[in-house]
Enzyme design. Sequence first.
Site, PDB file in Angstrom:
ATOM      1  N   ASP A 356       0.861  -1.171   0.000  1.00  0.00           N
ATOM      2  CA  ASP A 356       0.000   0.000   0.000  1.00  0.00           C
ATOM      3  C   ASP A 356       0.906   1.232   0.000  1.00  0.00           C
ATOM      4  O   ASP A 356       2.107   1.122   0.316  1.00  0.00           O
ATOM      5  CB  ASP A 356      -0.908  -0.030   1.235  1.00  0.00           C
ATOM      6  CG  ASP A 356      -1.781   1.204   1.331  1.00  0.00           C
ATOM      7  OD1 ASP A 356      -2.363   1.606   0.306  1.00  0.00           O
ATOM      8  OD2 ASP A 356      -1.873   1.776   2.433  1.00  0.00           O
ATOM      9  N   THR A 358      -0.097   5.100   1.034  1.00  0.00           N
ATOM     10  CA  THR A 358      -0.283   6.044   2.125  1.00  0.00           C
ATOM     11  C   THR A 358      -0.270   5.338   3.475  1.00  0.00           C
ATOM     12  O   THR A 358      -1.041   4.421   3.720  1.00  0.00           O
ATOM     13  CB  THR A 358      -1.616   6.807   1.956  1.00  0.00           C
ATOM     14  OG1 THR A 358      -1.674   7.364   0.648  1.00  0.00           O
ATOM     15  CG2 THR A 358      -1.738   7.910   2.998  1.00  0.00           C
ATOM     16  N   ASP A 633      -1.514  -0.968   6.041  1.00  0.00           N
ATOM     17  CA  ASP A 633      -1.723  -0.459   7.393  1.00  0.00           C
ATOM     18  C   ASP A 633      -3.203  -0.302   7.725  1.00  0.00           C
ATOM     19  O   ASP A 633      -3.563   0.401   8.657  1.00  0.00           O
ATOM     20  CB  ASP A 633      -1.026   0.896   7.561  1.00  0.00           C
ATOM     21  CG  ASP A 633      -1.668   1.980   6.697  1.00  0.00           C
ATOM     22  OD1 ASP A 633      -2.274   1.625   5.659  1.00  0.00           O
ATOM     23  OD2 ASP A 633      -1.579   3.161   7.056  1.00  0.00           O
ATOM     24  N   GLY A 634      -4.094  -0.968   6.963  1.00  0.00           N
ATOM     25  CA  GLY A 634      -5.517  -0.831   7.234  1.00  0.00           C
ATOM     26  C   GLY A 634      -6.283  -2.064   6.825  1.00  0.00           C
ATOM     27  O   GLY A 634      -5.772  -2.954   6.150  1.00  0.00           O
ATOM     28  N   ALA A 635      -7.563  -2.112   7.266  1.00  0.00           N
ATOM     29  CA  ALA A 635      -8.400  -3.279   6.967  1.00  0.00           C
ATOM     30  C   ALA A 635      -8.667  -3.412   5.471  1.00  0.00           C
ATOM     31  O   ALA A 635      -8.902  -4.509   4.967  1.00  0.00           O
ATOM     32  CB  ALA A 635      -9.720  -3.190   7.725  1.00  0.00           C
ATOM     33  N   ASN A 636      -8.626  -2.282   4.747  1.00  0.00           N
ATOM     34  CA  ASN A 636      -8.866  -2.365   3.308  1.00  0.00           C
ATOM     35  C   ASN A 636      -7.709  -3.009   2.564  1.00  0.00           C
ATOM     36  O   ASN A 636      -7.802  -3.283   1.371  1.00  0.00           O
ATOM     37  CB  ASN A 636      -9.107  -0.965   2.738  1.00  0.00           C
ATOM     38  CG  ASN A 636      -7.898  -0.057   2.919  1.00  0.00           C
ATOM     39  OD1 ASN A 636      -7.232  -0.106   3.947  1.00  0.00           O
ATOM     40  ND2 ASN A 636      -7.619   0.774   1.937  1.00  0.00           N
ATOM     41  N   ASP A 637      -6.597  -3.274   3.273  1.00  0.00           N
ATOM     42  CA  ASP A 637      -5.436  -3.915   2.652  1.00  0.00           C
ATOM     43  C   ASP A 637      -5.397  -5.413   2.889  1.00  0.00           C
ATOM     44  O   ASP A 637      -4.458  -6.078   2.458  1.00  0.00           O
ATOM     45  CB  ASP A 637      -4.137  -3.304   3.185  1.00  0.00           C
ATOM     46  CG  ASP A 637      -4.030  -1.823   2.865  1.00  0.00           C
ATOM     47  OD1 ASP A 637      -4.327  -1.459   1.712  1.00  0.00           O
ATOM     48  OD2 ASP A 637      -3.691  -1.037   3.759  1.00  0.00           O
TER      49      ASP A 637
END
Length: 665
Positions: A356, A358, A633-637
């Site tokens: 990812d 950002t 660094d997020g759930a969308n990843d």
Amino acid sequence: MHSALRLVSTACTMWQIRYFHLHHVKYVWDDENASFSRLLGLEGEKYTIAQLLDHSQGLTIQEQQQKLQLYGKNVIDIEVKSYWTLFVEEVFNPFYIFQIFSVILWSLDDYYYYAGCVFVLSVISIITSLIQTKKQSLALCDLVAVSNAHTVTVSYRDGHCKIVEADLLVPGDIILIPPHGCYMTCDALLLSGNCIVNESMLTDEIYDANYHKRHTLFSGTHVIQTRFYGNNKVTAVVIRTGFSTAKGELIRSILFPKPVDFKFYSDAFKFVVMLFCVALIGMAYCIYLYVIRFADIETILLRTLDIVTIVVPPALPAAMTVGTVYSLNRLKKLKIYCISPPKINICGKVKLVCFDKTGTLTENGLDIWGVLGCENSKFHSSVVSSPLKLDVTSPLVAAMATCHTLTNIEGKLTGDPLDLTMFEATQWDLIEPGQDKNRYDMFTPTVVKPLHKEYQDKTKWVGVLDMETSEVETDLEFIGLLITQNMLKPESLPVIQELTAARIRCVMVTGDNILTAVSVARNCGMVLPNEWVIQVKAQAPDETHSSRITYKILDTTVENSYTYSDCMSIMQCEKWHFALDGKSWAAVCSHFPELLPYILTKGIVFSRMGPDQKTQLVESLQNLDYIVAMCGDGANDCGGKEEFGNHINLFQDRGLNPGPSSTEV
């Protein structure tokens, strides 16, 4: 899994419900289709928004009790197994059974020291594994416990409200969101008012949790503040409860991950089988030798079975467990946490890492690099490094101070990070009125003003409220550009260089703009200075054009225009990579599937990709026999649902992993 037959009664009728639970999901018998189907919340009824708004009167107490019997309690319970249960499950692993057999065999043959060493090593590895597993279960249990420890205010159809335990909520309940916010214990659709700055503006269409996610309050999220007008309260209708919520689905995907089907595991199994076949040959020859020498039965059995323990090392699983635990401790020191230790063993097989952008390769926040004003359709001669250097009456300053959706929460500005950075650069104050007003058209506007004098606003607030959005956004005057920069993390470049040196391919998957992504890819070393980036533009067929695909050279260093033949020439004899956005990715998958392997092999930047498209990309790469690691660094990843398959997922709370080691979260 268990099944049962339940009786659910109402005032005038009684019916039977046949159901069973599987992985914390309830399946009920559907007479119409003569099959079991998953029990869904209100979204399963295909309600339109208008019909959901009709639920604003709430349920009766009797209806709530009936639904409670049908849906069960609104809890996300995670069973933490006892040490004894974990011990039994661990010991009955085939490898440990083989170890027990080997230790007994060596003891009978007077190999006490060797048997004792293997026994002690095995006990240590089992205890260590049990402790790690227990810690992981407790951590996961604590993570979801916050959803099970709250009370909520429910509004019933007869008009009265009652504070109830959150575990008694059912789909269809109307809950009140308190002014100072709360933790959501269910998935609920916002009916009136707004939370923070997201006002609910709904149309009469079928409700879909993904499409209407801006109006849905998901379980586990923290509502910081609400707003309401007059005597109206901020209300929401419960859509899903328990493990059916978005948070429950994520927990289920952790508890019951998709079965792993790495070729590494199948090859390892084949290797063990091959060793066992070699052992059988050796056993047959050993039996032959001892028989012709007239050895006793005890000697034949001991010497023959001993061959198995030589060919198939019984200490192998214990050694692997100790190695895995050691790797876990090393990773923890690097702020990397793993909930699936077995994946560590196959990290050496990783051939591609998706990053990812950002918050992973770059910092989370944005910094103001400067502002460039425009007058009379011409840009100013130079960039102003700080808005503070502009005149306080400048239209640029006024736009930066007013064109945002920030709000004051307990004395702290909250909102979109870009809006926050932009407003703070002006060093103005934001003063908000009280929230509870009798009439919406008398609402006092939010005021922004400079500090060192007062800003005079000539626009009437009531007049602004009556204006349509299309009217506000028509015939706008371009007054300049706000230039921001998203700085690369200092550890990103060394990590990419180390992975590249290990011949592990690096790919960027981001939701950001394609030009920004390509620029970051060059800065972090994914794209080298002597390499070209060619954008793939694919378009689905429409009324005027058939499906088509084009190529465009992205050159951020010089201002040149390139032809299609230039692209073809570069693709034949130069070093180059593909870049494409989410829209083109969808078109390629649907209309140019024959080009997909080619694009996947040469693609390096995938921009404007949604969470589902990130999942689709990883699975497509796996179909090309890549073992993929995803660093985000997020759930969308992480895909977030069970269909996300065999990949290794890297998450960290600070920075990147400074090496090619991999774990799964």
